[in-house]
Write a protein that holds these residues in place. Structure first.
Motif, mmCIF file in Angstrom:
data_model
loop_
_atom_site.group_PDB
_atom_site.id
_atom_site.type_symbol
_atom_site.label_atom_id
_atom_site.label_comp_id
_atom_site.label_asym_id
_atom_site.label_seq_id
_atom_site.Cartn_x
_atom_site.Cartn_y
_atom_site.Cartn_z
ATOM 1 N N LYS A 46 -2.839 -8.408 -12.224
ATOM 2 C CA LYS A 46 -4.056 -7.401 -12.555
ATOM 3 C C LYS A 46 -3.571 -5.962 -11.662
ATOM 4 N N ILE A 47 -3.142 -6.096 -10.678
ATOM 5 C CA ILE A 47 -2.817 -4.841 -10.067
ATOM 6 C C ILE A 47 -1.451 -4.272 -10.578
ATOM 7 N N TRP A 48 -0.307 -5.140 -10.823
ATOM 8 C CA TRP A 48 0.754 -4.412 -11.309
ATOM 9 C C TRP A 48 0.693 -4.048 -12.725
ATOM 10 N N ASP A 64 1.378 4.006 -3.002
ATOM 11 C CA ASP A 64 1.202 5.345 -3.066
ATOM 12 C C ASP A 64 2.367 6.398 -3.620
ATOM 13 N N ALA A 65 3.942 5.621 -3.108
ATOM 14 C CA ALA A 65 4.886 6.163 -3.112
ATOM 15 C C ALA A 65 5.258 6.440 -4.969
ATOM 16 N N ILE A 66 4.774 5.074 -5.339
ATOM 17 C CA ILE A 66 4.895 5.105 -6.854
ATOM 18 C C ILE A 66 4.036 6.141 -7.660
ATOM 19 N N MET A 67 2.824 6.182 -7.252
ATOM 20 C CA MET A 67 1.860 7.106 -7.964
ATOM 21 C C MET A 67 2.306 8.648 -7.812
ATOM 22 N N ALA A 73 0.772 -1.204 -0.048
ATOM 23 C CA ALA A 73 0.036 -0.136 -0.051
ATOM 24 C C ALA A 73 0.944 1.166 -0.187
ATOM 25 N N GLU A 74 1.957 1.252 0.894
ATOM 26 C CA GLU A 74 2.719 2.343 0.857
ATOM 27 C C GLU A 74 3.595 2.575 -0.564
ATOM 28 N N TRP A 75 3.918 1.409 -0.849
ATOM 29 C CA TRP A 75 4.909 1.386 -2.127
ATOM 30 C C TRP A 75 4.070 1.995 -3.437
ATOM 31 N N VAL A 78 12.536 -5.023 -0.609
ATOM 32 C CA VAL A 78 11.400 -4.851 -1.469
ATOM 33 C C VAL A 78 10.125 -4.952 -0.527
ATOM 34 N N PRO A 79 9.319 -3.823 -0.690
ATOM 35 C CA PRO A 79 8.119 -3.812 0.067
ATOM 36 C C PRO A 79 7.205 -5.082 0.379
#
Length: 428
Positions: A246-248, A187-190, A183-185, A299-300
């Protein structure tokens, strides 16, 4: 690497060793001094040959380690022949089959099944627990040395992957610490992805071919897999695998957090140019980031827990060696605490052992303990499988490229890939 073999400059980085003898001729199995069998005596010096492809910048460290072995073992001398990986792998199988191959060789651990099935290398089960303690190695590393439950190699080197992040891009986005969960990852990516205008910026560069395997980490993090634990059934159509993809794939194909169709080298260049906030990579990457204010972190953790990728170069014994005992001495030396601490400090790779976290040499490079710390959370991609190349190049990689290019739904693409994988497994 960014194809693991190429980065084994990670391993893609490294390893060395072996030579020839007083009463022997020049190549491992062509030695004729069999009167002494495999026992070195004060009257006979045994020379062993070692072939490998460690041509990288840390080559001197491997050569120094071999010199240290030779200096401390006057009756066993190791000569190394180092050549590019492609040249080595072109000649090694036929050389071993014809009896002209080396006493010792190194190659990517993924190739162990090919050489073991072809009876080109010897099993080494008896060195574990006697000269090499498997308890001081990550379980995944020891398992990667196996084929059909038999040990055929010892590690020549190993490496794990961490998340590299650009501290300046994090600061600009208001991110104060590296993410630890998906979730944090995400968020940081976006927050670090910029898709408008001429100055594009990517939150996470994800290569999809000619690379170290990054996508399996994402699948494992969600509890999915490529194969069942017994390697008899595809898991590409498993709900957890499909959910992760699907997520990635949505993040890449629709939210454009990364360019599509990247090779590992492409991804590296984008991160090194300061145009990406994050990349998953190994210790070799650090040498190319002189202009980047970066940090590394695990890796998160995904919904299924912490996981990362590992790989290794294997050290094997040619089937025709007359000097197995002497080869064992070298293998023991190579994986000893002192040798691994030295090699790690010079190569930048974590040691093959997990009991050296407080060693001053290992700690002399602040990155090494961080790569070493995730060893017990690491997994090997398609380890121990004869069909490694076909699964990766003919089934898995094309499926990943299809979903990131929106050439079909994840469900349909993985269902088709799963059928192909099951058919391949049933025909092995």
């Amino acid at each position: 690497m960014n194809n693991l073999l190429n980065k084994k400059s990670w391993l893609i980085s490294c390893v060395s060793v072996f030579t020839l003898s007083v009463v022997l001729t020049a190549c491992g199995s062509s030695n004729t001094g069999s009167e002494t069998g495999s026992k070195a005596t004060s009257e006979a010096k045994v020379t062993l040959t070692y072939w490998n492809g460690f041509t990288g910048p840390d080559r001197p460290a491997y050569e120094e380690l071999v010199k240290r072995f030779n200096d401390s073992h006057p009756n066993i001398q190791v000569t190394m022949e180092i050549s590019p990986w492609d040249a080595l792998l072109a000649k090694l199988p036929t050389s071993l089959a014809s009896g002209q191959g080396p006493d010792i060789a190194s190659f990517d651990s993924a190739l162990i099944p090919q050489y073991a099935k072809g009876n080109l290398i010897l099993p080494v089960d008896d060195i574990y627990g006697k000269g090499i303690d498997p308890k001081v190695m990550a379980t995944s590393l020891v398992d990667a040395m196996k084929y059909n439950s038999k040990l055929y190699a010892v590690p020549a080197n190993t490496a794990t992957l961490l998340m590299y992040y650009n501290k300046d891009l994090f600061k600009a986005a208001g991110i104060t610490a590296p993410p630890t969960t998906w979730a944090e990852w995400q968020d940081a990516i976006m927050k670090t992805t910029k898709t408008n205008g001429n100055e594009k910026q990517y939150g996470l560069v994800l290569a999809d071919h000619a690379t170290i395997p990054m996508w399996p980490i994402l699948i494992w993090g969600n509890g999915g897999d490529i194969l069942s634990a017994d390697h008899k059934k595809s898991m590409l159509n498993d709900s957890k695998t499909v959910e992760a993809l699907k997520i990635w794939a949505d993040l890449v194909a629709n939210k454009r957090i990364s360019p599509v169709n990247l090779t590992g080298g492409d991804a590296d260049k984008i991160f090194a140019s300061g145009k990406a906030a994050m990349e998953i990579n190994g210790p070799w990457m650090a040498g190319g980031l002189s202009g980047v204010n970066y940090g590394v972190a695990p890796v998160p953790s995904g919904p299924a827990g912490k996981v990362t990728l590992a790989n290794a170069a294997a050290m094997v014994i040619g089937k025709n060696t007359k000097h197995k005992d002497e080869v064992y001495e070298f293998m023991k030396f190579w994986n000893s605490a002192d040798a691994q601490a030295y090699l790690s400090s010079k190569s930048g790779f974590p040691p093959t052992r997990t009991d050296l976290s407080d060693n001053p040499l290992v700690k002399s490079n602040p990155l090494i303990p961080q790569f070493a710390a995730v060893a017990n959370e690491s997994r090997f991609y398609l380890a121990g499988l004869e069909q490694f190349s076909k699964i990766d190049s003919d089934i898995f990689t094309p499926a990943i490229q299809a979903i990131t290019n929106n050439k079909g739904t994840v469900e349909a693409t993985m269902a088709d890939a799963s059928k192909k994988l099951d058919a391949l497994l049933s025909n092995k």
